[in-house]
Design a protein around this motif. Structure first.
Motif, PDB file in Angstrom:
ATOM      1  N   THR A   1       0.822  -1.124   0.046  1.00  0.00           N
ATOM      2  CA  THR A   1       0.016  -0.017  -0.061  1.00  0.00           C
ATOM      3  C   THR A   1       1.066   1.470  -0.203  1.00  0.00           C
ATOM      4  OG1 THR A   1      -1.780  -1.109   1.166  1.00  0.00           O
ATOM      5  CG2 THR A   1      -1.808   1.344   1.266  1.00  0.00           C
ATOM      6  N   MET A   2       1.950   1.150   0.715  1.00  0.00           N
ATOM      7  CA  MET A   2       2.875   2.344   0.862  1.00  0.00           C
ATOM      8  C   MET A   2       3.358   2.608  -0.332  1.00  0.00           C
ATOM      9  SD  MET A   2       6.236   3.078   3.443  1.00  0.00           S
ATOM     10  CE  MET A   2       6.835   1.615   2.756  1.00  0.00           C
ATOM     11  N   LEU A   3       4.236   1.454  -1.111  1.00  0.00           N
ATOM     12  CA  LEU A   3       4.747   1.742  -2.170  1.00  0.00           C
ATOM     13  C   LEU A   3       3.902   2.010  -3.225  1.00  0.00           C
ATOM     14  CD1 LEU A   3       6.955  -1.486  -2.080  1.00  0.00           C
ATOM     15  CD2 LEU A   3       7.557   0.650  -1.780  1.00  0.00           C
ATOM     16  N   GLU A   4       2.481   1.633  -3.255  1.00  0.00           N
ATOM     17  CA  GLU A   4       1.792   2.103  -4.398  1.00  0.00           C
ATOM     18  C   GLU A   4       1.351   3.437  -4.272  1.00  0.00           C
ATOM     19  OE1 GLU A   4      -2.976   1.152  -5.180  1.00  0.00           O
ATOM     20  OE2 GLU A   4      -1.781  -0.576  -4.671  1.00  0.00           O
ATOM     21  N   ARG A   5       1.061   3.983  -2.982  1.00  0.00           N
ATOM     22  CA  ARG A   5       0.654   5.454  -2.825  1.00  0.00           C
ATOM     23  C   ARG A   5       1.806   6.265  -3.151  1.00  0.00           C
ATOM     24  NH1 ARG A   5      -4.684   6.116  -2.586  1.00  0.00           N
ATOM     25  NH2 ARG A   5      -5.945   4.125  -1.717  1.00  0.00           N
ATOM     26  N   LEU A   6       3.132   5.996  -2.829  1.00  0.00           N
ATOM     27  CA  LEU A   6       4.345   6.593  -3.103  1.00  0.00           C
ATOM     28  C   LEU A   6       4.656   6.326  -4.965  1.00  0.00           C
ATOM     29  CD1 LEU A   6       6.473   5.982  -0.082  1.00  0.00           C
ATOM     30  CD2 LEU A   6       4.992   7.868  -0.635  1.00  0.00           C
ATOM     31  N   ASP A   7       3.783   5.831  -5.794  1.00  0.00           N
ATOM     32  CA  ASP A   7       4.287   5.540  -7.068  1.00  0.00           C
ATOM     33  C   ASP A   7       5.474   5.018  -7.197  1.00  0.00           C
ATOM     34  OD1 ASP A   7       3.378   5.443  -9.689  1.00  0.00           O
ATOM     35  OD2 ASP A   7       3.785   7.715 -10.021  1.00  0.00           O
ATOM     36  N   PHE A   8       5.836   3.869  -6.476  1.00  0.00           N
ATOM     37  CA  PHE A   8       7.273   3.058  -6.596  1.00  0.00           C
ATOM     38  C   PHE A   8       7.252   2.413  -7.995  1.00  0.00           C
ATOM     39  CE2 PHE A   8       9.686  -0.851  -5.751  1.00  0.00           C
ATOM     40  CZ  PHE A   8      10.790  -0.285  -5.564  1.00  0.00           C
ATOM     41  N   GLN A   9       6.276   2.209  -8.581  1.00  0.00           N
ATOM     42  CA  GLN A   9       6.294   1.410 -10.034  1.00  0.00           C
ATOM     43  C   GLN A   9       6.932   2.145 -10.736  1.00  0.00           C
ATOM     44  OE1 GLN A   9       2.777  -0.982 -11.213  1.00  0.00           O
ATOM     45  NE2 GLN A   9       3.577  -1.347 -13.162  1.00  0.00           N
ATOM     46  N   ALA A  10       6.211   3.422 -11.123  1.00  0.00           N
ATOM     47  CA  ALA A  10       6.427   4.415 -12.138  1.00  0.00           C
ATOM     48  C   ALA A  10       8.170   4.882 -11.693  1.00  0.00           C
ATOM     49  CB  ALA A  10       5.892   5.533 -12.058  1.00  0.00           C
ATOM     50  N   LEU A  11       8.515   4.662 -10.549  1.00  0.00           N
ATOM     51  CA  LEU A  11       9.795   5.154 -10.316  1.00  0.00           C
ATOM     52  C   LEU A  11      10.724   4.295 -10.753  1.00  0.00           C
ATOM     53  CD1 LEU A  11      11.329   7.916  -8.950  1.00  0.00           C
ATOM     54  CD2 LEU A  11      11.162   6.609  -6.824  1.00  0.00           C
ATOM     55  N   VAL A  12      10.372   3.134 -10.593  1.00  0.00           N
ATOM     56  CA  VAL A  12      11.568   1.932 -10.977  1.00  0.00           C
ATOM     57  C   VAL A  12      11.525   1.861 -12.395  1.00  0.00           C
ATOM     58  CG1 VAL A  12      11.840  -0.533 -10.670  1.00  0.00           C
ATOM     59  CG2 VAL A  12      11.203   0.738  -8.748  1.00  0.00           C
ATOM     60  N   GLU A  13      10.514   2.088 -13.188  1.00  0.00           N
ATOM     61  CA  GLU A  13      10.318   1.867 -14.618  1.00  0.00           C
ATOM     62  C   GLU A  13      11.080   2.878 -15.210  1.00  0.00           C
ATOM     63  OE1 GLU A  13       6.095  -0.722 -14.818  1.00  0.00           O
ATOM     64  OE2 GLU A  13       6.205   1.505 -15.418  1.00  0.00           O
ATOM     65  N   GLN A  14      10.997   4.197 -14.734  1.00  0.00           N
ATOM     66  CA  GLN A  14      11.627   5.320 -15.364  1.00  0.00           C
ATOM     67  C   GLN A  14      13.208   5.509 -14.701  1.00  0.00           C
ATOM     68  OE1 GLN A  14       9.486   8.693 -13.924  1.00  0.00           O
ATOM     69  NE2 GLN A  14       7.731   8.144 -14.779  1.00  0.00           N
ATOM     70  N   THR A  15      13.710   4.691 -13.635  1.00  0.00           N
ATOM     71  CA  THR A  15      15.163   4.785 -13.307  1.00  0.00           C
ATOM     72  C   THR A  15      15.861   3.753 -13.813  1.00  0.00           C
ATOM     73  OG1 THR A  15      13.937   6.268 -11.434  1.00  0.00           O
ATOM     74  CG2 THR A  15      16.337   5.269 -11.376  1.00  0.00           C
ATOM     75  N   VAL A  16      15.433   2.626 -13.489  1.00  0.00           N
ATOM     76  CA  VAL A  16      16.448   1.304 -13.686  1.00  0.00           C
ATOM     77  C   VAL A  16      16.205   0.880 -15.035  1.00  0.00           C
ATOM     78  CG1 VAL A  16      16.610  -1.173 -13.024  1.00  0.00           C
ATOM     79  CG2 VAL A  16      15.566   0.528 -11.352  1.00  0.00           C
ATOM     80  N   THR A  17      17.353   0.697 -15.499  1.00  0.00           N
ATOM     81  CA  THR A  17      17.847   0.225 -17.025  1.00  0.00           C
ATOM     82  C   THR A  17      18.281  -0.980 -17.093  1.00  0.00           C
ATOM     83  OG1 THR A  17      19.977   1.446 -16.915  1.00  0.00           O
ATOM     84  CG2 THR A  17      18.033   2.757 -17.706  1.00  0.00           C
ATOM     85  N   SER A  18      17.897  -1.773 -18.044  1.00  0.00           N
ATOM     86  CA  SER A  18      18.413  -3.324 -18.087  1.00  0.00           C
ATOM     87  C   SER A  18      18.386  -3.521 -19.672  1.00  0.00           C
ATOM     88  CB  SER A  18      17.546  -4.242 -17.334  1.00  0.00           C
ATOM     89  OG  SER A  18      17.984  -5.630 -17.552  1.00  0.00           O
ATOM     90  N   LYS A  19      19.197  -4.276 -20.137  1.00  0.00           N
ATOM     91  CA  LYS A  19      19.446  -4.565 -21.548  1.00  0.00           C
ATOM     92  C   LYS A  19      18.413  -5.872 -21.856  1.00  0.00           C
ATOM     93  CE  LYS A  19      23.947  -2.715 -22.537  1.00  0.00           C
ATOM     94  NZ  LYS A  19      25.293  -2.835 -22.984  1.00  0.00           N
ATOM     95  N   ARG A  20      18.446  -6.625 -20.850  1.00  0.00           N
ATOM     96  CA  ARG A  20      17.528  -7.960 -20.804  1.00  0.00           C
ATOM     97  C   ARG A  20      16.209  -7.627 -20.707  1.00  0.00           C
ATOM     98  NH1 ARG A  20      18.982 -13.051 -20.553  1.00  0.00           N
ATOM     99  NH2 ARG A  20      17.208 -14.580 -20.015  1.00  0.00           N
ATOM    100  N   ILE A  21      15.260  -8.210 -21.654  1.00  0.00           N
ATOM    101  CA  ILE A  21      13.902  -7.829 -21.496  1.00  0.00           C
ATOM    102  C   ILE A  21      13.367  -9.337 -20.942  1.00  0.00           C
ATOM    103  CG2 ILE A  21      11.493  -7.376 -22.816  1.00  0.00           C
ATOM    104  CD1 ILE A  21      13.320  -6.014 -24.726  1.00  0.00           C
TER     105      ILE A  21
END
Length: 482
Positions: free
Chosen positions: A52-72
């Motif tokens: 609940t805390m991570l969802e309200r703090l928009d953790f998913q968008a933050l990870v997807e915008q910040t963490v990079t990986s060549k592997r899909i």
């Protein structure tokens, strides 16, 4: 008219005692039958406040915008892999091969949106594909989350104290970067020497990095302190820094001064410094545990100017004198005193400077908590970059507990009490629950005998009221933590 009623018309007696008779306790013994027919049962029902805390703090968008990986990845997307590893560290599984124990847990798979967690080799391929820069990206995510947590939890600390320290992680494999260096508990074994900094007021991890087994250089120490000051929330206006003798160098002092931070650093006793101590004017110390105290101005070799040094002097016991004489084989004249010396730019009296430095011992307890409870000392790979990324993921799991404690402050809300991750697991994450589905909706049902029911409901109410406001979040608690 005839009245037909009893002459003894006494009032009906009121029922005494509770209407519901308590049931007898369950009788559990060695012959009690058991089966495995229960469905949607989980021992980790306390993960609901975390997600609940991570969802309200928009953790998913933050990870997807910040963490990079060549592997899909195909089994799960990048965010779910990161979230799965962090949650497994949070509940106490520091190794990737231990994820098989919770591969079908209904609340964990429900949070990740999968029917079953991928096998261990899939997690390993994902972790090995992460670049070394991911460690810095995770630090950036924690910095942003800290800003959002402080706004939502109404934390307005204008003055903070940062404690910097190193720890030793003994290596038992062939990990890259292992060195035979300072390792007091396992002398002669290879180790890592990570460097970490915490906020004393909230016990949060601010900045750190995994390092090889060599002692940090002055430049590395200075860069670390500058990064710590830059990672603090914007509401912080004044900084105090504390460090032990491992950080006694010119670069550390200059870094504190560049950040406008007051500092106290334990000094290493060189021959020149010991000569100043012998020539100093000592006076009785009535407000410390030492016998005498003094202060003087001193410029170590290579430093640009003089600084204030304060010192305490203790008289050695007879046992310490005998041990020293035996060790030196009586070739040198032994000193009857022991010294504690600090370099500081604080103008306060000596007893206050010493008391302020002594509070730094809390950082060692926080490092011990991170090592033992958050899985920081578990270096799962032979590659240094993979271990560096795992290091930051473990500290993110450690910070989740600190942030939940900020939202779970007891009345009055300005009082902050730290609860270790091991204790928090017993109070919140390790809660038996049943996942229920009704009318197309999924719910979590807890036991009616849960002792922390009121605290849990208050925490969930605060977390669900987190809402964005402009660039930040509206506070969900009053008053503020100052």
């Amino acid at each position: 008219m005839v009245t037909n009623r009893n002459k003894d018309s006494d009032k009906t007696l009121v029922k005494q005692g509770p209407e519901k008779v308590p049931s007898e306790p369950n009788k559990i013994n060695g012959s009690t039958p058991y089966d495995f027919s229960g469905k949607n049962l989980t021992p980790y029902g306390g993960l609901l406040p975390v997600i609940t805390m991570l969802e309200r703090l928009d953790f998913q968008a933050l990870v997807e915008q910040t963490v990079t990986s060549k592997r899909i990845p195909r089994a799960m997307d990048l965010y779910r892999f990161v979230l799965g590893i962090v949650l497994s560290l949070y509940i106490g599984f520091p190794r990737l091969n231990q994820l098989r124990f919770v591969a079908r847990d209904p609340i964990l798979t429900g949070i990740l949106g999968v029917g079953k967690l991928p096998v261990q080799s899939t997690f390993w391929r994902f972790v090995n594909a992460l670049h070394l820069n991911v460690a810095r990206q995770i630090l950036s995510i924690m910095r942003t989350l800290r800003e959002r947590v402080w706004e939502a939890a109404n934390v307005k600390l204008a003055v903070v104290t940062i404690d910097t320290d190193t720890t030793v992680h003994t290596l038992y494999g062939q990990q890259m970067g292992g060195r035979k260096s300072y390792n007091p508990k396992n002398k002669g074994k290879k180790s890592y020497q990570p460097m970490l900094t915490f906020i004393a007021e909230t016990r949060e991890y601010v900045w750190g990095e995994l390092r090889n087994g060599d002692r940090p250089t002055g430049k590395q120490i200075g860069d670390h302190i500058r990064s710590v000051c830059a990672a603090l929330p914007s509401c912080v206006k004044r900084i105090f820094g504390r460090a032990d003798s491992g950080f006694y160098c010119r670069e550390a002092v200059e870094a504190y001064e560049e950040c406008n931070a007051r500092f106290v650093i334990s000094a290493r006793k060189t021959s020149r410094l010991v000569e100043h101590l012998r020539q100093a004017e000592w006076k009785p110390s009535n407000k410390t545990d030492a016998g005498w105290e003094c202060e003087f101005r001193y410029q170590p070799d290579g430093w640009k100017k003089e600084y204030r040094f304060v010192a305490l002097r203790y008289e050695k016991t007879r046992e310490e004198k005998d041990a020293e004489e035996k060790e030196q084989y009586q070739l040198f004249e032994t000193s009857p005193y022991q010294y504690r010396v600090f370099v500081s730019d604080m103008p306060d009296p000596i007893y206050f400077v010493v008391w302020f430095y002594n509070q730094r011992g809390g950082a060692e307890n926080l490092i011990k908590e991170a090592n033992n409870d958050a899985g920081l000392a578990a270096h799962p790979s032979g590659r240094f970059d993979v271990n560096g990324n795992h290091f930051q993921l473990a500290m993110l799991a450690y910070n989740l507990n600190c942030w939940l404690m900020l939202f779970n402050r007891e009345p009055p809300a300005d009082a902050m009490h730290h609860t270790t991750l091991a204790t928090s697991r017993l109070r919140f994450p390790f809660v038996a629950a049943k996942i229920c589905r009704h009318a197309g909706r999924t719910g979590v049902s807890y036991s009616d005998s849960y002792e922390e029911k009121g605290v849990f409901e208050r925490l969930m109410d605060r977390l669900r009221r987190i809402a964005p406001r402009g660039q930040g979040s509206a506070p969900v608690m009053q008053p503020a933590l100052r």
